[in-house]
Design a protein around this motif. Structure first.
Motif, PDB file in Angstrom:
ATOM      1  N   MET A 112       0.840  -1.196   0.000  1.00 18.09           N
ATOM      2  CA  MET A 112       0.000   0.000   0.000  1.00 18.09           C
ATOM      3  C   MET A 112       0.876   1.247   0.000  1.00 18.09           C
ATOM      4  SD  MET A 112      -3.362  -0.538   0.340  1.00 18.09           S
ATOM      5  CE  MET A 112      -4.400  -1.952   0.606  1.00 18.09           C
ATOM      6  N   LEU A 113       0.879   1.952  -1.138  1.00 19.55           N
ATOM      7  CA  LEU A 113       1.792   3.095  -1.271  1.00 19.55           C
ATOM      8  C   LEU A 113       1.270   4.365  -0.589  1.00 19.55           C
ATOM      9  CD1 LEU A 113       2.885   2.681  -5.015  1.00 19.55           C
ATOM     10  CD2 LEU A 113       4.299   2.358  -2.982  1.00 19.55           C
ATOM     11  N   LEU A 114      -0.056   4.431  -0.378  1.00 23.21           N
ATOM     12  CA  LEU A 114      -0.610   5.689   0.146  1.00 23.21           C
ATOM     13  C   LEU A 114      -1.423   5.480   1.427  1.00 23.21           C
ATOM     14  CD1 LEU A 114      -1.745   7.385  -3.221  1.00 23.21           C
ATOM     15  CD2 LEU A 114       0.403   7.692  -1.991  1.00 23.21           C
ATOM     16  N   GLN A 115      -1.092   4.459   2.163  1.00 25.11           N
ATOM     17  CA  GLN A 115      -1.798   4.156   3.421  1.00 25.11           C
ATOM     18  C   GLN A 115      -1.762   5.379   4.348  1.00 25.11           C
ATOM     19  OE1 GLN A 115      -2.734   0.559   4.051  1.00 25.11           O
ATOM     20  NE2 GLN A 115      -4.170   1.735   5.271  1.00 25.11           N
ATOM     21  N   GLY A 116      -2.932   5.750   4.872  1.00 26.82           N
ATOM     22  CA  GLY A 116      -2.987   6.854   5.835  1.00 26.82           C
ATOM     23  C   GLY A 116      -3.000   8.237   5.190  1.00 26.82           C
ATOM     24  N   LYS A 117      -2.984   8.312   3.878  1.00 25.58           N
ATOM     25  CA  LYS A 117      -2.995   9.612   3.192  1.00 25.58           C
ATOM     26  C   LYS A 117      -4.420   9.957   2.759  1.00 25.58           C
ATOM     27  CE  LYS A 117       1.618   9.726   2.636  1.00 25.58           C
ATOM     28  NZ  LYS A 117       2.501  10.662   3.279  1.00 25.58           N
ATOM     29  N   THR A 118      -4.638  11.269   2.565  1.00 20.96           N
ATOM     30  CA  THR A 118      -5.904  11.728   1.992  1.00 20.96           C
ATOM     31  C   THR A 118      -5.599  12.600   0.789  1.00 20.96           C
ATOM     32  OG1 THR A 118      -6.968  11.708   4.168  1.00 20.96           O
ATOM     33  CG2 THR A 118      -8.051  13.000   2.454  1.00 20.96           C
ATOM     34  N   ALA A 119      -6.154  12.229  -0.359  1.00 20.99           N
ATOM     35  CA  ALA A 119      -5.861  12.946  -1.607  1.00 20.99           C
ATOM     36  C   ALA A 119      -7.068  13.750  -2.070  1.00 20.99           C
ATOM     37  CB  ALA A 119      -5.462  11.951  -2.695  1.00 20.99           C
TER      38      ALA A 119
END
Ligand code: NAP
Length: 253
Positions: free
Chosen positions: A1-8
């Motif tokens: 998971m490259l964007l775990q915990g991010k919000t885009a």
């Protein structure tokens, strides 16, 4: 998971390249703010239905999805809607994707065709960036601007579009320098000929003309741009800022 915990926060996410980026990011663990076009006087019309369908798909993938509607060319509306959104969620990735064309030969181009394209593609991306700059700086976030091969090589009948996308590349490099001390990376992607509603409107002749100058001899897919955006938004690109990534099948090198 490259964007775990991010919000885009993805502008123009209801279809085309924006939708593809939203789905790719959600697959890699990100929560998504789905921005869609809404007009000030009639916010419920327009693309809310498409945006809601996409939000439902994102939630089915186990991520959070938020909806945010505004006309990107209306600075007051951009500020007001993003202010409301920030009460609920703090994005740490911004994808400036929304954009339009209004092609015409320069001799015939009407002032409104020039102004509309510059206003939405260039100024609008700047208004959104400004409105989200504080949270991005607090979170060592990142920005990816969707420019175009046309902003790099120009095209007949697209002086307005080329100027807006070349402007976006200049803006990318300036912001990369300005925000580097806050560890905010700012990059651009310059797509070539990608199959979306924007290119489906082209004549067969224009299509053929373009195909002739693409060494890979095929058009790109929205997923090709989503993959590039995913790379640039992830820690895999932690040492890359101020870059313009060409995704164009070799059309411009
Ligand atoms: P698209 O299918 O036409 O999608 C454009 C998106 O921008 C739509 O969601 C649209 O909403 C939104 N938008 C347009 N005007 C807006 C406004 N005033 N306020 C808010 N949102 C607005 O185009 P696409 O091909 O996916 O293009 C996405 C980006 O990639 C654009 O910046 C485009 O210039 C760039 N690009 C595309 C290609 C290509 O070959 N397709 C090549 C190079 C660069 P509505 O649906 O409501 O209009």
């Amino acid at each position: 998971m490259l964007l775990q915990g991010k919000t885009a926060f993805i502008t123009g996410a209801s279809r085309g390249i924006g939708e593809s980026i939203a789905l790719a990011f959600a697959r890699e663990g990100a929560d998504i703010v789905v921005h869609y076009y809404a007009h000030k006087s009639d916010p419920e019309k327009n693309l809310r239905a498409e945006a809601e369908t996409l939000a439902a798909k994102i939630r089915d993938m186990g991520r959070k999805a938020y909806l945010c509607g505004f006309d990107i060319g209306d600075r007051e509306m951009v500020d007001a809607e993003i202010k409301k959104l920030l009460v609920e969620v703090t994005p740490n990735i911004l994808i400036n994707n929304a954009g339009i064309t209004a092609d015409n030969l320069a001799m015939r181009m009407k002032p409104e065709e020039w102004e509309r394209v510059i206003n939405i593609n260039l100024s609008g991306s700047f208004w959104v960036t400004q409105a989200l700059m504080r949270p991005l700086m607090k979170n060592a976030g990142c920005i990816v601007n969707i420019a175009s091969v046309i902003g790099q090589m120009g095209n007949i009948g697209q002086a307005n579009y080329a100027a807006s996308k070349a402007g976006l590349i200049g803006m990318t490099k300036s912001l990369a320098r300005e925000l580097a001390s806050k560890k905010v990376r700012v990059n651009a992607i310059a797509p070539g000929f990608i199959e979306t509603a924007m290119t489906h409107a082209m004549t067969d002749e224009a299509r053929k003309g373009l195909m002739d100058i693409i060494p890979l001899k095929e058009t790109g897919k929205p997923e090709d741009i989503a993959n590039a955006a995913l790379f640039l938004s992830s820690d895999m690109a932690r040492y890359i800022t101020g870059e313009v990534l060409k995704v164009n099948g070799g059309m411009y090198m």
